[in-house]
Design an enzyme around this catalytic site. Structure first.
Site, PDB file in Angstrom:
ATOM      1  N   LYS A  72      61.476 -17.583 116.004  1.00 37.15           N
ATOM      2  CA  LYS A  72      61.055 -17.558 114.590  1.00 37.15           C
ATOM      3  C   LYS A  72      61.437 -18.831 113.819  1.00 37.15           C
ATOM      4  O   LYS A  72      61.564 -18.816 112.597  1.00 37.15           O
ATOM      5  CB  LYS A  72      61.591 -16.320 113.841  1.00 37.15           C
ATOM      6  CG  LYS A  72      61.431 -14.998 114.541  1.00 37.15           C
ATOM      7  CD  LYS A  72      60.119 -14.832 115.264  1.00 37.15           C
ATOM      8  CE  LYS A  72      58.939 -14.664 114.367  1.00 37.15           C
ATOM      9  NZ  LYS A  72      57.670 -14.621 115.181  1.00 37.15           N
ATOM     10  N   HIS A 127      63.286 -20.585 124.683  1.00 37.17           N
ATOM     11  CA  HIS A 127      64.189 -20.034 123.660  1.00 37.17           C
ATOM     12  C   HIS A 127      65.630 -20.011 124.190  1.00 37.17           C
ATOM     13  O   HIS A 127      66.517 -19.462 123.535  1.00 37.17           O
ATOM     14  CB  HIS A 127      63.815 -18.581 123.325  1.00 37.17           C
ATOM     15  CG  HIS A 127      62.604 -18.419 122.459  1.00 37.17           C
ATOM     16  ND1 HIS A 127      62.265 -19.287 121.457  1.00 37.17           N
ATOM     17  CD2 HIS A 127      61.660 -17.434 122.426  1.00 37.17           C
ATOM     18  CE1 HIS A 127      61.163 -18.860 120.855  1.00 37.17           C
ATOM     19  NE2 HIS A 127      60.776 -17.746 121.432  1.00 37.17           N
ATOM     20  N   SER A 157      62.025 -13.630 109.046  1.00 40.00           N
ATOM     21  CA  SER A 157      60.858 -13.680 109.930  1.00 40.00           C
ATOM     22  C   SER A 157      61.067 -12.746 111.131  1.00 40.00           C
ATOM     23  O   SER A 157      60.163 -11.998 111.516  1.00 40.00           O
ATOM     24  CB  SER A 157      60.643 -15.129 110.382  1.00 40.00           C
ATOM     25  OG  SER A 157      59.496 -15.243 111.153  1.00 40.00           O
TER      26      SER A 157
HETATM   27  P1  A3P Z   1      57.199 -16.451 108.873  1.00 40.39           P
HETATM   28  O1  A3P Z   1      57.402 -15.140 109.552  1.00 40.39           O
HETATM   29  O2  A3P Z   1      58.321 -16.802 107.936  1.00 40.39           O
HETATM   30  O3  A3P Z   1      55.857 -16.578 108.227  1.00 40.39           O
HETATM   31  P2  A3P Z   1      57.966 -18.773 115.939  1.00 40.39           P
HETATM   32  O4  A3P Z   1      56.717 -19.442 116.363  1.00 40.39           O
HETATM   33  O5  A3P Z   1      59.211 -19.509 116.319  1.00 40.39           O
HETATM   34  O6  A3P Z   1      58.002 -17.340 116.348  1.00 40.39           O
HETATM   35  O7  A3P Z   1      58.020 -18.802 114.342  1.00 40.39           O
HETATM   36  C1  A3P Z   1      57.133 -18.040 113.589  1.00 40.39           C
HETATM   37  C2  A3P Z   1      57.264 -18.475 112.157  1.00 40.39           C
HETATM   38  O8  A3P Z   1      56.695 -19.782 111.999  1.00 40.39           O
HETATM   39  C3  A3P Z   1      56.500 -17.548 111.219  1.00 40.39           C
HETATM   40  O9  A3P Z   1      57.245 -17.599 109.995  1.00 40.39           O
HETATM   41  C4  A3P Z   1      55.161 -18.279 111.098  1.00 40.39           C
HETATM   42  O10 A3P Z   1      54.412 -17.916 109.985  1.00 40.39           O
HETATM   43  C5  A3P Z   1      55.656 -19.719 111.025  1.00 40.39           C
HETATM   44  N1  A3P Z   1      54.619 -20.708 111.359  1.00 40.39           N
HETATM   45  C6  A3P Z   1      53.868 -20.796 112.465  1.00 40.39           C
HETATM   46  N2  A3P Z   1      53.002 -21.824 112.380  1.00 40.39           N
HETATM   47  C7  A3P Z   1      53.223 -22.415 111.181  1.00 40.39           C
HETATM   48  C8  A3P Z   1      52.634 -23.522 110.488  1.00 40.39           C
HETATM   49  N3  A3P Z   1      51.654 -24.242 111.008  1.00 40.39           N
HETATM   50  N4  A3P Z   1      53.116 -23.828 109.270  1.00 40.39           N
HETATM   51  C9  A3P Z   1      54.119 -23.104 108.708  1.00 40.39           C
HETATM   52  N5  A3P Z   1      54.722 -22.046 109.308  1.00 40.39           N
HETATM   53  C10 A3P Z   1      54.264 -21.708 110.534  1.00 40.39           C
END
Ligand code: A3P
Length: 314
Positions: A72, A127, A157
């Site tokens: 996240k 991870h 998140s």
């Molecule tokens: P939120 O849940 O706060 O919206 P991961 O890929 O490590 O699982 O992280 C997911 C988080 O990154 C989510 O956060 C998602 O919305 C955000 N995310 C993914 N792509 C993104 C982008 N291009 N710009 C901003 N946030 C992004």
């Protein structure tokens, strides 16, 4: 946490969860996690064998590029950026192959055997904490990008993601999950241990630290910095394409990037993977007591860390 905010955001889950597809799924599982070196990993994608193999046998190549994150923290965002840099801004791959296949997780059951056959340079996600990463990484010249995000936003998140995804235990309550997160008693282990493990090896490997917050504030500057680290000489037009096609809006609409290909039984479509994509959402959710407790724990846990982050002081 603001009760109304939680109800609004979780309302979608409750509406869609009678009967819950997640509950149906969980009924088919005897164990949700496999414990490896004290850390819980979802059993659906990991087993002891593949985690052992990753640490002890996987052969890192000098031209591998690693996308390392605590969950996240911007994992799929960096997958998108790396894909697009790798293709000099061409969007064909990003729009035709799911992101988990473009920049696969090394430690998952599907990684084994698959990554070995890939041509160089390979783009690899993990991870894992540094002490569980492939031993061969530490004698290689591979490039490692560690994306780090304000752990308060990581927590929020992860809280929503844990309601959405089938292979992670559903939080009992916001506060219960909050206490567990601070203790590191969550899937993939402690956020604090994770960042400290990679900071601890920074002089031994070719690593750059990139924050989610800087990518939000200055997407172009961040892409340029990443290109420099990767020694990829993209022209202005290609950089524009990387920035535009890795934006939240574009990724949210790209079914190869937004996880909408994950079956509904696994991921609740009412809580999208691309949820908000902002910095500072934690302020909408933490109570005064939680703010203080998080701050005190953060200060204690990070007191010996020499790297400074924008979220160190509120
Ligand atoms: P939120 O849940 O706060 O919206 P991961 O890929 O490590 O699982 O992280 C997911 C988080 O990154 C989510 O956060 C998602 O919305 C955000 N995310 C993914 N792509 C993104 C982008 N291009 N710009 C901003 N946030 C992004």
């Amino acid at each position: 946490m603001e009760e109304t905010q939680e109800i609004l955001e979780l309302g979608a889950i409750q509406e869609s969860s009678t009967p819950s597809k997640k509950d149906d799924f969980l009924a088919t599982m005897s164990d949700l996690y496999v414990k490896f070196k004290g850390i819980d990993f979802p059993v659906i994608v990991h087993d002891n064998e593949c985690l052992e193999y990753t640490a002890n046998e996987f052969q890192v190549r000098d031209d591998d590029v690693f996308n390392v994150t605590y969950p996240k923290s911007g994992t799929i965002w960096m997958q998108e950026i790396l894909t697009l840099i790798h293709s000099n801004g061409d969007t064909e791959v990003a729009q035709s192959i799911p992101n988990w296949d473009r920049v696969p997780w090394i430690e998952q059951k599907t990684g084994r055997g698959h990554l070995e056959k890939r041509p160089s340079p390979r783009l690899i996600t993990t991870h894992l904490s540094a002490h569980l990463a492939p031993k061969s990484l530490f004698s290689s010249k591979a490039k490692v990008i560690y994306t780090v995000r304000n752990p308060r936003d990581v927590f929020v998140s992860l809280y929503f993601f844990s309601h959405s995804i089938s292979f992670i235990e559903t939080p009992k309550s916001f506060d219960d999950f909050f206490q567990k997160f601070l203790k590191g008693d969550v899937v993939y282990g402690s956020w604090f241990d994770h960042i400290k493990s990679w900071l601890g090896v920074k002089s031994k490997i070719n690593i750059m630290f990139q924050t989610f917050e800087d990518m939000k504030k200055d997407p172009r500057g961040s892409v340029v910095k990443i290109c420099q680290f990767l020694e990829k000489d993209l022209d202005e037009k290609a950089i524009d394409s990387v920035v535009q096609n890795s934006s939240f809006k574009t990724m949210k609409e790209n079914k190869m990037s937004n996880w909408s290909l994950v079956p509904e039984q696994m991921l609740n479509p009412n809580i999208p993977f691309m949820r908000k994509g902002v910095s500072g959402d934690w302020r909408n959710h933490f109570s005064k007591e939680q703010i203080e407790l998080f701050d005190a724990t953060y200060k204690e846990q990070m007191k010996d860390v020499d790297m400074k982050f924008s979220w160190d002081s509120l």
